[in-house]
Design an enzyme around this catalytic site. Structure first.
Site, PDB file in Angstrom:
ATOM      1  N   HIS A 138       1.554   5.380  -1.621  1.00  0.00           N
ATOM      2  CA  HIS A 138       1.185   6.570  -2.392  1.00  0.00           C
ATOM      3  C   HIS A 138       2.447   7.174  -2.994  1.00  0.00           C
ATOM      4  O   HIS A 138       3.349   7.590  -2.255  1.00  0.00           O
ATOM      5  CB  HIS A 138       0.514   7.615  -1.489  1.00  0.00           C
ATOM      6  CG  HIS A 138      -0.766   7.110  -0.889  1.00  0.00           C
ATOM      7  ND1 HIS A 138      -1.984   7.266  -1.494  1.00  0.00           N
ATOM      8  CD2 HIS A 138      -0.999   6.412   0.247  1.00  0.00           C
ATOM      9  CE1 HIS A 138      -2.922   6.705  -0.751  1.00  0.00           C
ATOM     10  NE2 HIS A 138      -2.346   6.177   0.309  1.00  0.00           N
ATOM     11  N   HIS A 162       0.874  -1.201   0.000  1.00  0.00           N
ATOM     12  CA  HIS A 162       0.000   0.000   0.000  1.00  0.00           C
ATOM     13  C   HIS A 162       0.897   1.232   0.000  1.00  0.00           C
ATOM     14  O   HIS A 162       1.489   1.576   1.019  1.00  0.00           O
ATOM     15  CB  HIS A 162      -0.898   0.007   1.245  1.00  0.00           C
ATOM     16  CG  HIS A 162      -1.862   1.158   1.298  1.00  0.00           C
ATOM     17  ND1 HIS A 162      -3.203   0.987   1.574  1.00  0.00           N
ATOM     18  CD2 HIS A 162      -1.694   2.496   1.126  1.00  0.00           C
ATOM     19  CE1 HIS A 162      -3.808   2.167   1.559  1.00  0.00           C
ATOM     20  NE2 HIS A 162      -2.907   3.107   1.313  1.00  0.00           N
ATOM     21  N   HIS A 220      -4.503  -0.809   5.876  1.00  0.00           N
ATOM     22  CA  HIS A 220      -4.056  -0.067   7.069  1.00  0.00           C
ATOM     23  C   HIS A 220      -5.003  -0.199   8.253  1.00  0.00           C
ATOM     24  O   HIS A 220      -5.576   0.772   8.721  1.00  0.00           O
ATOM     25  CB  HIS A 220      -3.792   1.411   6.745  1.00  0.00           C
ATOM     26  CG  HIS A 220      -4.809   2.080   5.857  1.00  0.00           C
ATOM     27  ND1 HIS A 220      -6.147   2.018   6.075  1.00  0.00           N
ATOM     28  CD2 HIS A 220      -4.644   2.832   4.744  1.00  0.00           C
ATOM     29  CE1 HIS A 220      -6.777   2.706   5.133  1.00  0.00           C
ATOM     30  NE2 HIS A 220      -5.884   3.199   4.313  1.00  0.00           N
ATOM     31  N   ASP A 264       1.390   2.565   3.528  1.00  0.00           N
ATOM     32  CA  ASP A 264       0.555   3.762   3.394  1.00  0.00           C
ATOM     33  C   ASP A 264       1.420   5.022   3.473  1.00  0.00           C
ATOM     34  O   ASP A 264       0.954   6.069   3.924  1.00  0.00           O
ATOM     35  CB  ASP A 264      -0.553   3.796   4.448  1.00  0.00           C
ATOM     36  CG  ASP A 264      -1.645   4.802   4.115  1.00  0.00           C
ATOM     37  OD1 ASP A 264      -1.756   5.200   2.938  1.00  0.00           O
ATOM     38  OD2 ASP A 264      -2.368   5.202   5.037  1.00  0.00           O
ATOM     39  N   LYS A 293      -9.215  -0.344  -5.746  1.00  0.00           N
ATOM     40  CA  LYS A 293      -9.262   0.295  -4.427  1.00  0.00           C
ATOM     41  C   LYS A 293     -10.622   0.924  -4.182  1.00  0.00           C
ATOM     42  O   LYS A 293     -11.108   1.713  -4.994  1.00  0.00           O
ATOM     43  CB  LYS A 293      -8.168   1.370  -4.347  1.00  0.00           C
ATOM     44  CG  LYS A 293      -8.134   2.163  -3.034  1.00  0.00           C
ATOM     45  CD  LYS A 293      -7.622   1.340  -1.866  1.00  0.00           C
ATOM     46  CE  LYS A 293      -7.759   2.060  -0.531  1.00  0.00           C
ATOM     47  NZ  LYS A 293      -6.694   2.982  -0.244  1.00  0.00           N
ATOM     48  N   LEU A 334      -4.882   9.011   8.118  1.00  0.00           N
ATOM     49  CA  LEU A 334      -6.177   8.327   8.140  1.00  0.00           C
ATOM     50  C   LEU A 334      -5.992   6.894   7.685  1.00  0.00           C
ATOM     51  O   LEU A 334      -5.285   6.678   6.704  1.00  0.00           O
ATOM     52  CB  LEU A 334      -7.178   9.045   7.239  1.00  0.00           C
ATOM     53  CG  LEU A 334      -7.663  10.392   7.806  1.00  0.00           C
ATOM     54  CD1 LEU A 334      -8.466  11.143   6.776  1.00  0.00           C
ATOM     55  CD2 LEU A 334      -8.470  10.188   9.081  1.00  0.00           C
ATOM     56  N   HIS A 391     -10.434   0.890   1.873  1.00  0.00           N
ATOM     57  CA  HIS A 391     -10.230   1.899   2.925  1.00  0.00           C
ATOM     58  C   HIS A 391     -11.432   1.777   3.848  1.00  0.00           C
ATOM     59  O   HIS A 391     -12.522   2.229   3.520  1.00  0.00           O
ATOM     60  CB  HIS A 391     -10.120   3.312   2.341  1.00  0.00           C
ATOM     61  CG  HIS A 391      -9.830   4.335   3.395  1.00  0.00           C
ATOM     62  ND1 HIS A 391      -8.625   4.994   3.497  1.00  0.00           N
ATOM     63  CD2 HIS A 391     -10.582   4.785   4.437  1.00  0.00           C
ATOM     64  CE1 HIS A 391      -8.646   5.809   4.541  1.00  0.00           C
ATOM     65  NE2 HIS A 391      -9.832   5.712   5.128  1.00  0.00           N
TER      66      HIS A 391
HETATM   67  C1  NCD Z   1      -3.553   9.061   2.219  1.00  0.00           C
HETATM   68  C2  NCD Z   1      -3.091  10.108   1.217  1.00  0.00           C
HETATM   69  O1  NCD Z   1      -2.555  11.127   1.646  1.00  0.00           O
HETATM   70  O2  NCD Z   1      -3.283   9.899   0.015  1.00  0.00           O
HETATM   71  N1  NCD Z   1      -3.558   9.638   3.522  1.00  0.00           N
HETATM   72  C3  NCD Z   1      -3.481   8.977   4.698  1.00  0.00           C
HETATM   73  O3  NCD Z   1      -3.616   9.602   5.739  1.00  0.00           O
HETATM   74  N2  NCD Z   1      -3.253   7.689   4.734  1.00  0.00           N
HETATM   75  C4  NCD Z   1      -4.872   8.517   1.819  1.00  0.00           C
HETATM   76  C5  NCD Z   1      -5.242   7.253   2.527  1.00  0.00           C
HETATM   77  O4  NCD Z   1      -4.665   6.192   2.300  1.00  0.00           O
HETATM   78  O5  NCD Z   1      -6.154   7.308   3.364  1.00  0.00           O
HETATM   79 ZN    ZN Z   2      -3.283   5.072   1.691  1.00  0.00          ZN
END
Ligand code: NCD
Ligand code: ZN
Length: 345
Positions: free
Chosen positions: A16, A14, A175, A248, A100, A220, A137
């Protein structure tokens, strides 16, 4: 005492990576240690179609510095308009490894997410048929539900009904942050796994709020009480194959974190392996680390484990940068608040 550990090269289930200048800056932080990652599709606009996923994959590979190897495992962002045929074709071609689900409004860039779960029923049924995993999520977004209860309520009101209505649907609870999440996974024998982040193994909600508000600990789903953190450590270090690492890691510039309405996300790509090794060492479970970082994830996704290895060594506290620089501004690296002793050599 063990002070050297050789593991199969880990994967991040996971992640970003964003796009543009941010992608350029954060990608090497992950590719340095990780062979593959499930790439989150919450760009603006989101990655919804197979064509968009193919083009995002090309941008990721173009941003990879020479000499580094890394395989992005692409995902599609589920919307109420997702076309099951386009999705199935993107999966059949090998491009897309998961879809997702963001409940609309649950987190960063989730406005195009799902409001009415009945509308995505045909897509979910197709996914069950073709064995394409759904990454969830797991938080409800109802204003009247307390933010610390949103995961638990999601399990009862949304996740369990979806799973019961769609036999064979393979689901990853992303997560997880609660004992309830851990117990839900443990109670369900098949087709269910969960990712756990490095930061949720380390912080509880006090870390965010006591002694002044700490924007770099805000993500989150938000970190919960200590009892929940302990349940996550138990799950991760237990050797149970249904739990695996998904960092995450979610970069936002300091300007966007340190403001009156700061963004959610912890950036851990730089020091993830040191963070999780420290947690497993403290739990007396270093023998379970490779399962969590390198074996359980591929097993769930029905992919081969990596042939390459990485070596970690224990010694003097590890140094890593406080921030990484990007052309959009600095991004703060997650600080666990205690020294880390395992470095990737
Ligand atoms: C993530 C993001 O910034 O894209 N933020 C987070 O707090 N984890 C989005 C997500 O996975 O919830
Ligand atoms: Zn995420």
């Amino acid at each position: 005492m063990t002070d050297t550990l050789t593991l199969r090269r880990p994967d991040d289930w996971h992640l970003h990576l964003r796009d543009g200048a941010m992608l350029q800056a954060v990608l090497p932080e992950t590719a340095r240690h990780f062979a593959r990652a499930i790439i989150m599709p919450n760009l603006v606009p989101p990655v919804v179609t197979g064509a968009q996923a193919a083009s995002y994959r090309d941008r990721i590979l173009a941003a990879l510095p020479d000499g580094m190897s890394f395989e992005p495992l692409m995902t599609l962002y589920l919307t109420e308009d997702t076309d099951p045929d386009d999705m199935a074709a993107a999966h059949a071609s090998g491009l897309v490894k998961a879809v997702k689900l963001y409940p609309a409004g649950a987190t960063t860039n989730s406005a195009s997410g799902v409001r009415d779960f009945d509308k995505v029923r045909p897509v979910l049924e197709r996914m069950a048929e073709i064995g394409l995993p759904l990454c969830v999520h797991g938080e409800v977004t109802d204003a009247e539900i307390d933010i610390f209860d949103r995961e638990v309520v999601f399990i009862d009101r949304v996740l369990d009904p979806i799973r019961k209505a769609t036999p064979g649907l393979r689901v990853v609870m992303e997560h997880i942050t609660t004992r309830d999440g851990v117990e839900y996974v443990r109670a369900n024998e098949t087709d269910l796994g969960a990712t756990i982040t490095a930061h949720h193994l380390i912080i509880n909600r006090n870390h965010i709020l006591v002694g002044g508000i700490k924007p770099h600990y805000y993500c989150l789903p938000v970190a919960k009480r200590e009892e929940h953190r302990k349940a996550l450590v138990d799950a991760a270090t237990s050797g149970d194959e249904r739990f695996f690492l998904g960092t995450d890691s979610a970069p936002h510039t300091d300007a966007n974190k340190e403001m009156a309405c700061g963004c959610a996300g912890c950036f851990t790509a730089t020091n993830t392996m040191s963070l999780v090794a420290e947690v497993f060492d403290r739990a007396g479970a270093l023998d379970k680390l490779e399962g969590f970082t390198s074996v359980n994830g591929p097993r769930f996704y029905r992919l081969p484990v990596n042939d390459q290895t990485i070596t970690l060594q224990k010694g003097e506290p590890v140094t890593y940068p406080d921030k990484i620089e990007t052309r959009d501004g600095p991004v703060t690296v997650f600080d666990p608040g205690f020294p880390l002793h395992w470095r990737v050599v």
